[in-house]
Design an enzyme around this catalytic site. Structure first.
Site, mmCIF file in Angstrom:
data_model
loop_
_atom_site.group_PDB
_atom_site.id
_atom_site.type_symbol
_atom_site.label_atom_id
_atom_site.label_comp_id
_atom_site.label_asym_id
_atom_site.label_seq_id
_atom_site.Cartn_x
_atom_site.Cartn_y
_atom_site.Cartn_z
ATOM 1 N N GLN A 72 -93.127 -71.779 -6.612
ATOM 2 C CA GLN A 72 -93.321 -72.077 -5.302
ATOM 3 C C GLN A 72 -92.672 -71.376 -4.208
ATOM 4 O OE1 GLN A 72 -94.807 -74.912 -4.002
ATOM 5 N NE2 GLN A 72 -95.639 -75.512 -5.991
ATOM 6 N N SER A 73 -92.974 -70.091 -4.358
ATOM 7 C CA SER A 73 -92.306 -68.816 -3.530
ATOM 8 C C SER A 73 -92.898 -69.114 -2.070
ATOM 9 C CB SER A 73 -92.896 -67.635 -4.257
ATOM 10 O OG SER A 73 -92.543 -66.684 -2.985
#
Length: 341
Positions: A80-81
């Site tokens: 989920q960068s």
């Protein structure tokens, strides 16, 4: 009222990606509840697709990539960068390809695409799933991917995790000047806490350099670690500042002992959170109408809230909270947030 135009950092070229200056807003209610004078520096509003602190760093990084005639951006992050999502959209805006390495427990069984990972794909980025072991060797793995691209006739440019490099840190040297120009006159003198979430060190390095470039001795950046401990971040931030000073000798020295990082609110680990943090995120949304995320800003906000109740817990009760974005990271926590009270 239009904010005054801040001084510009002229150390390196930049391309226009972020919507600047970002607003500086007073907390309507939460600050008073915490016994603080609290302002939000809304870097979550640098854009939608390019929202958050990464946009400021990418302005400098993409300028260098384009000067090198790169046609592909390669970077890495957690599944989920925010950084990978911002890089994917920056590449799309500038007509470049993007390849992102996303860390997952088992690359042979990748998660369903949602939130930031879904947006990576929508922007056209190629996703490669990598294990935790591979991610520990991320610089080596990204260079191997770059070599593969070179053999295919492409011109890759590797961006480190979080855009955290000496060059990327210039985004927050400039942000300090922007912030100081926006502050009410009374806030420009006297002690001031600049609170932020520390995830890879680049934002912290820019802030530490920026307050010194401005001669702003009363302003004290305080990073709240979202992973790793305080010693790790002091070393990482000091290293980035030293790298920047080697590249641009006119920049000031940043002694590691002067870097303030609080590692008391990491919770179970990176990309994990606590019920206490989720409850505060929900309360802040209702009290101030501002969205924080469980991975980065929610942990930093919890740190500010808890330290505000402790004598000497913060350098001052006058706080600018640097909101570095991350709203898309809320969605994987939907079930827990729905029941957080």
């Amino acid at each position: 009222m239009t904010p005054p135009t801040p001084p510009t950092v002229h150390l390196a070229p930049r391309v226009a990606l972020a919507r600047l200056p970002t607003p500086l807003e007073r907390s309507p209610r939460l600050g008073a509840e915490l016994g603080l004078e609290l302002l939000y520096k809304r870097d979550d509003l640098t854009g939608l697709e390019l929202s958050g602190n990464k946009a400021r760093k990418l302005e400098f990084l993409l300028a260098e990539a384009e000067a090198a005639r790169a046609d592909t951006l390669i970077t890495c992050g957690g599944v989920q960068s925010n950084h990978c999502r911002a890089t994917a959209f920056a590449a799309a805006k500038r007509g470049l390809a993007a390849l992102v390495l996303l860390r997952v427990p088992d690359p042979s069984r990748p998660p369903a695409l949602e939130a930031n990972a879904l947006l990576d794909r929508l922007a056209g980025a190629e996703i490669r799933w990598v294990s935790h072991d591979e991610y520990r060797r991320r610089a080596e793995v990204m260079e191997a991917v770059a070599a593969e691209r070179r053999r295919a006739g492409r011109r890759p440019y590797v961006i480190p995790e979080g855009g955290s490099s000496a060059l990327g840190s210039l985004g927050y040297v400039a942000a300090v000047a922007e912030l100081r120009a926006q502050l009410p006159e009374a806030w420009r003198t006297g002690p001031l806490t600049i609170a932020y979430a520390a995830g890879s060190g680049g934002t912290g390095a820019g802030l530490e350099l920026g307050v010194r470039v401005a001669g702003w001795r009363e302003a004290r950046p305080v990073g709240f670690a979202v992973c790793n401990d305080a010693a790790y971040f002091r070393a990482a931030i000091a290293g980035l500042c030293a790298d920047a000073r080697r590249r641009w000798p006119e920049l000031p020295e940043v002694p590691p002992a002067e870097i303030s990082v609080d590692d008391g609110f990491i919770g179970p680990g990176y990309a994990q959170t606590t019920d206490e943090a989720l409850s505060l995120i929900r309360h802040a949304a209702r009290a101030d109408g501002v969205l924080f995320d469980p991975v980065y800003t929610g942990k930093a906000l919890l740190g500010v809230a808890r330290r505000a109740s402790e004598p000497g817990g913060l350098p001052s009760s006058r706080v600018v909270f640097l909101h570095t974005g991350g709203a898309f990271g809320l969605f994987p926590f939907a079930e827990r947030l729905a029941r957080a009270e």
